[in-house]
Motif scaffolding. Structure first.
Motif, PDB file in Angstrom:
ATOM      1  N   GLY A 159       8.309  17.915 -11.250  1.00  0.00           N
ATOM      2  CA  GLY A 159       7.859  18.961 -12.152  1.00  0.00           C
ATOM      3  C   GLY A 159       6.628  19.720 -11.695  1.00  0.00           C
ATOM      4  N   HIS A 160       6.084  19.412 -10.532  1.00  0.00           N
ATOM      5  CA  HIS A 160       4.945  20.160 -10.035  1.00  0.00           C
ATOM      6  C   HIS A 160       5.119  20.369  -8.529  1.00  0.00           C
ATOM      7  CE1 HIS A 160       4.125  16.006  -9.288  1.00  0.00           C
ATOM      8  NE2 HIS A 160       2.991  16.234  -8.691  1.00  0.00           N
ATOM      9  N   PRO A 161       4.722  21.530  -8.041  1.00  0.00           N
ATOM     10  CA  PRO A 161       4.912  21.789  -6.617  1.00  0.00           C
ATOM     11  C   PRO A 161       3.994  20.901  -5.781  1.00  0.00           C
ATOM     12  CG  PRO A 161       3.650  23.553  -7.624  1.00  0.00           C
ATOM     13  CD  PRO A 161       4.078  22.621  -8.734  1.00  0.00           C
ATOM     14  N   LEU A 162       4.562  20.319  -4.754  1.00  0.00           N
ATOM     15  CA  LEU A 162       3.781  19.473  -3.858  1.00  0.00           C
ATOM     16  C   LEU A 162       3.591  20.194  -2.536  1.00  0.00           C
ATOM     17  CD1 LEU A 162       5.539  16.072  -4.528  1.00  0.00           C
ATOM     18  CD2 LEU A 162       3.351  16.840  -5.399  1.00  0.00           C
ATOM     19  N   THR A 163       2.435  20.076  -1.990  1.00  0.00           N
ATOM     20  CA  THR A 163       2.180  20.638  -0.680  1.00  0.00           C
ATOM     21  C   THR A 163       2.115  19.497   0.320  1.00  0.00           C
ATOM     22  OG1 THR A 163      -0.190  20.507  -1.093  1.00  0.00           O
ATOM     23  CG2 THR A 163       0.889  22.593  -1.609  1.00  0.00           C
ATOM     24  N   HIS A 164       2.022  19.835   1.577  1.00  0.00           N
ATOM     25  CA  HIS A 164       1.974  18.836   2.641  1.00  0.00           C
ATOM     26  C   HIS A 164       0.806  17.885   2.408  1.00  0.00           C
ATOM     27  CE1 HIS A 164       2.490  17.221   6.645  1.00  0.00           C
ATOM     28  NE2 HIS A 164       1.185  17.343   6.806  1.00  0.00           N
ATOM     29  N   ARG A 165       1.101  16.593   2.353  1.00  0.00           N
ATOM     30  CA  ARG A 165       0.056  15.599   2.136  1.00  0.00           C
ATOM     31  C   ARG A 165       0.225  14.480   3.150  1.00  0.00           C
ATOM     32  NH1 ARG A 165       0.266  14.524  -4.349  1.00  0.00           N
ATOM     33  NH2 ARG A 165       0.527  16.673  -4.924  1.00  0.00           N
ATOM     34  N   VAL A 166      -0.866  14.026   3.663  1.00  0.00           N
ATOM     35  CA  VAL A 166      -0.906  12.830   4.490  1.00  0.00           C
ATOM     36  C   VAL A 166      -1.892  11.909   3.800  1.00  0.00           C
ATOM     37  CG1 VAL A 166      -1.566  11.879   6.736  1.00  0.00           C
ATOM     38  CG2 VAL A 166      -0.395  14.093   6.606  1.00  0.00           C
ATOM     39  N   LEU A 185       0.822  -1.212   0.000  1.00  0.00           N
ATOM     40  CA  LEU A 185       0.000   0.000   0.000  1.00  0.00           C
ATOM     41  C   LEU A 185       0.858   1.264   0.000  1.00  0.00           C
ATOM     42  CD1 LEU A 185      -2.988  -1.022   2.288  1.00  0.00           C
ATOM     43  CD2 LEU A 185      -3.021  -0.600  -0.171  1.00  0.00           C
ATOM     44  N   VAL A 186       2.017   1.232   0.673  1.00  0.00           N
ATOM     45  CA  VAL A 186       2.934   2.379   0.622  1.00  0.00           C
ATOM     46  C   VAL A 186       3.429   2.573  -0.805  1.00  0.00           C
ATOM     47  CG1 VAL A 186       5.251   3.151   1.312  1.00  0.00           C
ATOM     48  CG2 VAL A 186       3.603   2.425   3.045  1.00  0.00           C
ATOM     49  N   SER A 187       3.797   1.488  -1.467  1.00  0.00           N
ATOM     50  CA  SER A 187       4.253   1.587  -2.851  1.00  0.00           C
ATOM     51  C   SER A 187       3.153   2.148  -3.754  1.00  0.00           C
ATOM     52  CB  SER A 187       4.705   0.207  -3.348  1.00  0.00           C
ATOM     53  OG  SER A 187       5.191   0.299  -4.657  1.00  0.00           O
ATOM     54  N   LEU A 188       1.932   1.697  -3.538  1.00  0.00           N
ATOM     55  CA  LEU A 188       0.782   2.197  -4.303  1.00  0.00           C
ATOM     56  C   LEU A 188       0.581   3.692  -4.075  1.00  0.00           C
ATOM     57  CD1 LEU A 188      -1.787   1.501  -6.021  1.00  0.00           C
ATOM     58  CD2 LEU A 188      -2.954   1.189  -3.845  1.00  0.00           C
ATOM     59  N   ARG A 189       0.655   4.125  -2.818  1.00  0.00           N
ATOM     60  CA  ARG A 189       0.461   5.544  -2.504  1.00  0.00           C
ATOM     61  C   ARG A 189       1.567   6.395  -3.126  1.00  0.00           C
ATOM     62  NH1 ARG A 189      -3.794   7.851  -1.587  1.00  0.00           N
ATOM     63  NH2 ARG A 189      -4.275   6.335  -0.007  1.00  0.00           N
ATOM     64  N   LEU A 190       2.815   5.921  -3.056  1.00  0.00           N
ATOM     65  CA  LEU A 190       3.922   6.661  -3.674  1.00  0.00           C
ATOM     66  C   LEU A 190       3.713   6.789  -5.177  1.00  0.00           C
ATOM     67  CD1 LEU A 190       6.867   5.115  -1.662  1.00  0.00           C
ATOM     68  CD2 LEU A 190       6.114   7.505  -1.579  1.00  0.00           C
ATOM     69  N   ASN A 191       3.228   5.729  -5.805  1.00  0.00           N
ATOM     70  CA  ASN A 191       2.913   5.786  -7.228  1.00  0.00           C
ATOM     71  C   ASN A 191       1.847   6.855  -7.478  1.00  0.00           C
ATOM     72  OD1 ASN A 191       3.070   4.577 -10.017  1.00  0.00           O
ATOM     73  ND2 ASN A 191       0.909   4.231  -9.558  1.00  0.00           N
ATOM     74  N   ASP A 192       0.819   6.884  -6.635  1.00  0.00           N
ATOM     75  CA  ASP A 192      -0.235   7.894  -6.770  1.00  0.00           C
ATOM     76  C   ASP A 192       0.309   9.308  -6.595  1.00  0.00           C
ATOM     77  OD1 ASP A 192      -2.055   5.845  -7.126  1.00  0.00           O
ATOM     78  OD2 ASP A 192      -2.881   5.964  -5.087  1.00  0.00           O
ATOM     79  N   TRP A 193       1.349   9.457  -5.786  1.00  0.00           N
ATOM     80  CA  TRP A 193       1.932  10.772  -5.507  1.00  0.00           C
ATOM     81  C   TRP A 193       2.983  11.179  -6.543  1.00  0.00           C
ATOM     82  CZ3 TRP A 193       2.887  10.395   0.491  1.00  0.00           C
ATOM     83  CH2 TRP A 193       1.671  10.551   1.150  1.00  0.00           C
ATOM     84  N   GLY A 194       3.119  10.420  -7.617  1.00  0.00           N
ATOM     85  CA  GLY A 194       4.030  10.819  -8.690  1.00  0.00           C
ATOM     86  C   GLY A 194       5.395  10.163  -8.642  1.00  0.00           C
ATOM     87  N   HIS A 195       5.544   9.101  -7.859  1.00  0.00           N
ATOM     88  CA  HIS A 195       6.806   8.350  -7.800  1.00  0.00           C
ATOM     89  C   HIS A 195       6.499   6.919  -8.248  1.00  0.00           C
ATOM     90  CE1 HIS A 195       8.806  11.664  -5.817  1.00  0.00           C
ATOM     91  NE2 HIS A 195       7.769  11.747  -5.014  1.00  0.00           N
ATOM     92  N   PRO A 196       6.542   6.667  -9.582  1.00  0.00           N
ATOM     93  CA  PRO A 196       6.147   5.369 -10.127  1.00  0.00           C
ATOM     94  C   PRO A 196       6.896   4.197  -9.489  1.00  0.00           C
ATOM     95  CG  PRO A 196       6.455   6.963 -11.875  1.00  0.00           C
ATOM     96  CD  PRO A 196       6.940   7.611 -10.614  1.00  0.00           C
ATOM     97  N   TYR A 197       6.292   3.023  -9.613  1.00  0.00           N
ATOM     98  CA  TYR A 197       6.788   1.806  -8.965  1.00  0.00           C
ATOM     99  C   TYR A 197       8.263   1.523  -9.203  1.00  0.00           C
ATOM    100  CZ  TYR A 197       1.851   0.796  -8.256  1.00  0.00           C
ATOM    101  OH  TYR A 197       0.544   0.862  -7.881  1.00  0.00           O
ATOM    102  N   THR A 198       8.758   1.739 -10.399  1.00  0.00           N
ATOM    103  CA  THR A 198      10.135   1.357 -10.717  1.00  0.00           C
ATOM    104  C   THR A 198      11.155   2.467 -10.473  1.00  0.00           C
ATOM    105  OG1 THR A 198       9.799   1.961 -13.031  1.00  0.00           O
ATOM    106  CG2 THR A 198       9.398  -0.347 -12.413  1.00  0.00           C
ATOM    107  N   THR A 199      10.733   3.577  -9.878  1.00  0.00           N
ATOM    108  CA  THR A 199      11.689   4.650  -9.610  1.00  0.00           C
ATOM    109  C   THR A 199      12.469   4.355  -8.336  1.00  0.00           C
ATOM    110  OG1 THR A 199      10.069   5.934  -8.353  1.00  0.00           O
ATOM    111  CG2 THR A 199      10.238   6.385 -10.734  1.00  0.00           C
ATOM    112  N   PRO A 200      13.669   4.906  -8.227  1.00  0.00           N
ATOM    113  CA  PRO A 200      14.459   4.697  -7.006  1.00  0.00           C
ATOM    114  C   PRO A 200      13.739   5.165  -5.739  1.00  0.00           C
ATOM    115  CG  PRO A 200      15.854   5.573  -8.744  1.00  0.00           C
ATOM    116  CD  PRO A 200      14.434   5.619  -9.253  1.00  0.00           C
TER     117      PRO A 200
END
Length: 174
Positions: free
Chosen positions: A132-139, A16-31
């Motif tokens: 490439g896009h500004p991120l704000t505080h997200r939980v 689920l952490v990996s899924l959420r990171l993907n949703d936040w713009g950090h795809p599964y295969t990224t470092p």
């Protein structure tokens, strides 16, 4: 989110952490995704192995603020604390390297007492570049029962990409 203090709960938390990171713009295969997923795997495995109290779950919180991702794993066992510094391990031991991995991969990590209840929170954070896009505080938002059910069902299905390839078919699946 809350997970059962079992190996299956740890695996589900990691996925689920990996899924959420993907949703936040950090795809599964990224470092970033792979590193934070590995850190999550180590922290949740420790919560199951060393922080388990019968009948009690562990909690995971993933936070993205500016350019920092923070993972927190909280268990209910106060008397078993991780070492304050990076632990030394016996080179012949088959275990005991989880926090060494966390210390090597994370930009910072530590342990805090669990507020208002017995237990502890082991946390790690990593600096990440925005994509490439500004991120704000997200939980991570609290999922609805339906969201959680759908995510859990999709994560627990057999993943055809994780099945071993059959050598008799030249690396192809029949």
């Amino acid at each position: 989110m809350r997970f059962t203090s079992t190996p299956r709960g740890a695996r589900l938390a990691r996925r689920l952490v990996s899924l959420r990171l993907n949703d936040w713009g950090h795809p599964y295969t990224t470092p970033v995704n792979e590193t934070l997923t590995l850190i999550t795997a180590e922290l949740t495995a420790n919560a199951v192995r060393h922080g388990h109290v019968p009948g009690r779950d562990f909690h995971v919180q993933l936070t993205l603020a500016e350019d920092i991702v923070r993972i927190e794993v909280t268990d209910t066992r106060a008397e078993k604390q991780p070492p304050a510094s990076t632990p030394a391990t016996d080179s012949l031991s088959e275990s005991g390297r989880g926090l060494l991995l966390v210390a090597a991969l994370a930009d910072d990590w530590g342990v805090s007492p669990r507020p208002a209840a017995p237990g502890k929170t082991v946390w790690a954070q990593m600096h990440v570049r925005t994509q490439g896009h500004p991120l704000t505080h997200r939980v991570a938002i609290e999922p609805t029962d339906l969201d959680l059910l759908l995510a859990t069902a999709s994560l627990l299905r057999d993943d055809p990409g994780s099945q071993p390839e059959d050598a008799s078919h030249g690396g192809r699946r029949p």
